[in-house]
Design an enzyme around this catalytic site. Structure first.
Site, PDB file in Angstrom:
ATOM      1  N   ARG A  26     -12.450  -6.397  18.802  1.00 45.93           N
ATOM      2  CA  ARG A  26     -12.819  -6.032  20.320  1.00 45.93           C
ATOM      3  C   ARG A  26     -14.116  -5.286  20.128  1.00 45.93           C
ATOM      4  NH1 ARG A  26      -7.394  -4.043  19.593  1.00 45.93           N
ATOM      5  NH2 ARG A  26      -6.232  -5.570  20.974  1.00 45.93           N
ATOM      6  N   LYS A  36       4.308 -10.337   9.622  1.00 44.94           N
ATOM      7  CA  LYS A  36       5.332 -10.063   9.972  1.00 44.94           C
ATOM      8  C   LYS A  36       5.338  -8.584  11.220  1.00 44.94           C
ATOM      9  CE  LYS A  36       6.220  -6.248   8.275  1.00 44.94           C
ATOM     10  NZ  LYS A  36       5.478  -4.574   8.173  1.00 44.94           N
ATOM     11  N   HIS A  81       4.316 -10.217   2.822  1.00 41.03           N
ATOM     12  CA  HIS A  81       3.353 -10.551   1.628  1.00 41.03           C
ATOM     13  C   HIS A  81       4.408 -10.213  -0.074  1.00 41.03           C
ATOM     14  CE1 HIS A  81       3.666  -5.930   2.432  1.00 41.03           C
ATOM     15  NE2 HIS A  81       3.177  -5.985   1.036  1.00 41.03           N
ATOM     16  N   HIS A  94      10.446  -7.471   3.982  1.00 38.02           N
ATOM     17  CA  HIS A  94      10.526  -7.386   2.817  1.00 38.02           C
ATOM     18  C   HIS A  94      11.886  -7.221   2.160  1.00 38.02           C
ATOM     19  CE1 HIS A  94       6.268  -6.952   4.267  1.00 38.02           C
ATOM     20  NE2 HIS A  94       6.471  -5.738   3.885  1.00 38.02           N
ATOM     21  N   LYS A 100       9.221   5.923   3.748  1.00 39.47           N
ATOM     22  CA  LYS A 100       8.049   7.469   3.952  1.00 39.47           C
ATOM     23  C   LYS A 100       7.580   8.364   3.558  1.00 39.47           C
ATOM     24  CE  LYS A 100       5.173   3.262   6.405  1.00 39.47           C
ATOM     25  NZ  LYS A 100       4.741   2.498   5.590  1.00 39.47           N
TER      26      LYS A 100
HETATM   27  C1  BG6 Z   1       3.456  -3.567   5.278  1.00 38.03           C
HETATM   28  C2  BG6 Z   1       4.459  -2.114   6.215  1.00 38.03           C
HETATM   29  O1  BG6 Z   1       4.577  -4.645   5.388  1.00 38.03           O
HETATM   30  O2  BG6 Z   1       4.310  -3.225   3.512  1.00 38.03           O
HETATM   31  C3  BG6 Z   1       3.295  -1.068   5.519  1.00 38.03           C
HETATM   32  O3  BG6 Z   1       3.717  -2.413   7.022  1.00 38.03           O
HETATM   33  C4  BG6 Z   1       3.773  -0.810   3.875  1.00 38.03           C
HETATM   34  O4  BG6 Z   1       4.729   0.212   6.652  1.00 38.03           O
HETATM   35  C5  BG6 Z   1       4.008  -1.963   3.340  1.00 38.03           C
HETATM   36  O5  BG6 Z   1       2.937   0.651   3.493  1.00 38.03           O
HETATM   37  C6  BG6 Z   1       3.720  -2.016   1.922  1.00 38.03           C
HETATM   38  O6  BG6 Z   1       3.505  -2.580   1.344  1.00 38.03           O
HETATM   39  P1  BG6 Z   1       3.448  -2.516  -0.792  1.00 38.03           P
HETATM   40  O7  BG6 Z   1       2.192  -4.130  -0.323  1.00 38.03           O
HETATM   41  O8  BG6 Z   1       2.235  -1.139  -0.565  1.00 38.03           O
HETATM   42  O9  BG6 Z   1       4.547  -1.836  -1.228  1.00 38.03           O
END
Ligand code: BG6
Length: 493
Positions: free
Chosen positions: A49, A152, A182, A244, A344
């Site tokens: 944007r 996601k 991921h 995840h 978190k």
């Molecule tokens: C993301 C979440 O998918 O994964 C984040 O939206 C999170 O909130 C992150 O911090 C964690 O990924 P990684 O690879 O740092 O464990």
């Protein structure tokens, strides 16, 4: 690897100025450039944007590289990387922006290639507008060639995930859709399959006869990183657990697939999800616990509470910590609790799978000081340590019958090997058209079915949420999920 004809000529990143692009996608693409793995003819279009042109975008790109890439890069590689990019300014809802995108894709430097990857690095609420506009601009055709990558969380509950999937399927074939999680790109996650299925030592133990329970922890010390507009709607259950962590659970619990083929693997993962005992409304309290971080201290730094983070709605009861217990009702796992927990602003970053084995059937050491032997553990650490450990008892040298706990420790990676970011592997797979590590819709759907009852129940209880001080391992109350008195969270290796 697919041949040159199949490799895309362009990658379009929607949300190119956002968090995900700066933190993950651009550095990952850059590392692929350095490794010589990006196709020569690949152009990258940044769609966003911000009222920018190519030169502002390139200046931004240089900043991202400066902040995110630690190693020195030869000038020629950097320049080549920058020269791949162009910038298209546009609102996601505005059809005119897609006309500009079409023009950018018709530039002579794109050649005759008609294969484009669209990467949706945007908020879930913006997916529908982009999908509709790509379709109306004819950018989903030729069907089968263009690819679309969807981040996601895929939907925000079962119903919205089904709707999103239907919407995607109106415009794209399944072969074109890459649903990304991921965690699948992390080498320590992929290693779970190798650890389980390449070692005969492990498999005989991997069942209800030997395993007391399984804990999966994904602890983060970071907060919400300025993402309140997304996170406050999502919460930890949708952000981490439904995707995840469910993926980790399936990899720990699945049966060996008949072959290492994408669908064979996914079939086994889906069987696990389908075997998870449904949580009834009445059982939610006993199976799931949520909380939110209060102000606290992390590694000597005071940090604000979730409620004080910019953009969080006043009185928000969004959870930043979730713990849940699941049972997998099949022959291998019946009766073995799987405890999952993520949060978190916890004490430290630590993702691991901790498997506690049962006590020996015979209390041979009952009459000795060893009366209460600690159980054995298998610890598979995903990050930041990348290791596999087994805890076993050995006799402590000396006249008495005492033991000490020994950790057999196998580091996963030699010290000086660079840690690949999950996005490097996954972006390369998208470019090469390999869908093995991407998520099939039935996986998403069954994972939603598992967590949906919890979400529905919590949605009606919006007045109160437990809190925990930032910098701790979360609230004590999360212990109520344990089935037995001798079970407790394993913090750290
Ligand atoms: C993301 C979440 O998918 O994964 C984040 O939206 C999170 O909130 C992150 O911090 C964690 O990924 P990684 O690879 O740092 O464990």
């Amino acid at each position: 690897m697919s041949d040159a004809f199949d490799t895309p000529c362009a990658l379009v990143i929607f949300g190119a100025t956002g968090n995900l692009a700066s933190l993950k996608l651009i550095p990952a693409l850059f590392h692929l450039e350095q490794a010589g793995r990006l196709p020569d003819h690949l152009s990258i279009i940044a769609f966003s944007r911000r009222d920018w042109g190519d030169s502002e975008w390139r200046a931004h790109l240089r900043e991202v590289l400066r902040d995110r890439i630690s190693e020195q890069c030869p000038e020629a590689t950097c320049e080549h990387f920058l020269s791949r990019f162009s910038y298209v300014k546009g609102e996601f809802q505005d059809p005119a922006a897609y006309a500009r995108l079409l023009e950018a894709l018709a530039q002579p430097r794109m050649g005759a290639c008609s294969n484009v990857v669209f990467y949706l690095a945007i908020k879930p609420a913006e997916f529908p507008a982009v999908i509709k506009n790509l379709d109306e601009a004819g950018l989903n055709k030729p069907r089968g060639l263009h690819r679309i990558v969807v981040e996601k969380p895929f939907g925000e509950d079962l119903e919205s995930a089904q709707m999103l999937n239907q919407m995607l399927h109106r415009s794209f074939n399944e072969e074109q859709i890459f649903r990304i999680d991921h965690y699948q790109g992390k080498e320590t996650v992929q290693n779970l399959l190798v650890f389980r299925f390449a070692n005969t030592l492990i498999e005989p133990l991997w069942n209800r006869n030997f395993i007391d329970h399984v804990q999966i922890t994904v602890a983060e010390s970071i907060g919400i990183d300025g993402r309140a507009d997304y996170y406050d709607r999502a919460g930890a259950l949708r952000d981490m657990l439904q995707n995840h962590m469910m993926q980790l659970l399936t990899l720990v619990a699945m049966e060996p697939p008949p072959a290492l083929e994408p669908d064979a693997l996914r079939d086994e993962k889906v069987k696990v999800l389908r075997s998870i005992r449904p949580i009834t409304r009445k059982a939610v309290h006993a199976h799931a616990f949520r909380a939110q971080y209060a102000a606290g201290n992390i590694q000597g730094q005071s940090v604000p509470s979730y409620a004080q983070e910019a953009g969080v709605e006043k009185g928000s009861t969004t959870e930043t910590f979730v713990a849940a217990k699941f049972y997998i009702d099949n022959w291998r796992w019946r009766g073995v609790p799987f405890y999952l927990r993520t949060g978190k602003r916890l004490k430290e970053q630590q993702s691991m799978i901790a498997i506690r084995l049962r006590h020996p059937p015979q209390q041979l050491f009952r009459e000795t000081p060893l009366e209460t032997l600690e159980p054995n553990w298998i610890l598979l650490s995903i990050q930041p340590q990348e290791s596999m450990r087994m805890e076993i008892h050995v006799k402590q040298p000396g006249l008495d019958m005492n033991t000490r706990l020994l950790q057999l420790h196998a580091g996963f990676r030699p010290m000086n090997e660079r840690v690949l970011d999950a996005y490097e592997a996954l972006l390369l797979d998208v470019i090469e058209g390999d869908r093995t590590l991407f998520i099939r819709f039935d996986e998403v759907e069954w994972a939603w079915r598992v967590v949906d009852p919890i979400l529905k129940y919590w949605a009606q209880e919006r007045e109160f949420i437990h809190t925990y001080a930032a910098g701790t391992w979360g609230p004590q109350e999360a212990n109520r999920l344990f089935d037995a008195e001798d079970q407790e969270w394993r913090n750290g290796l």
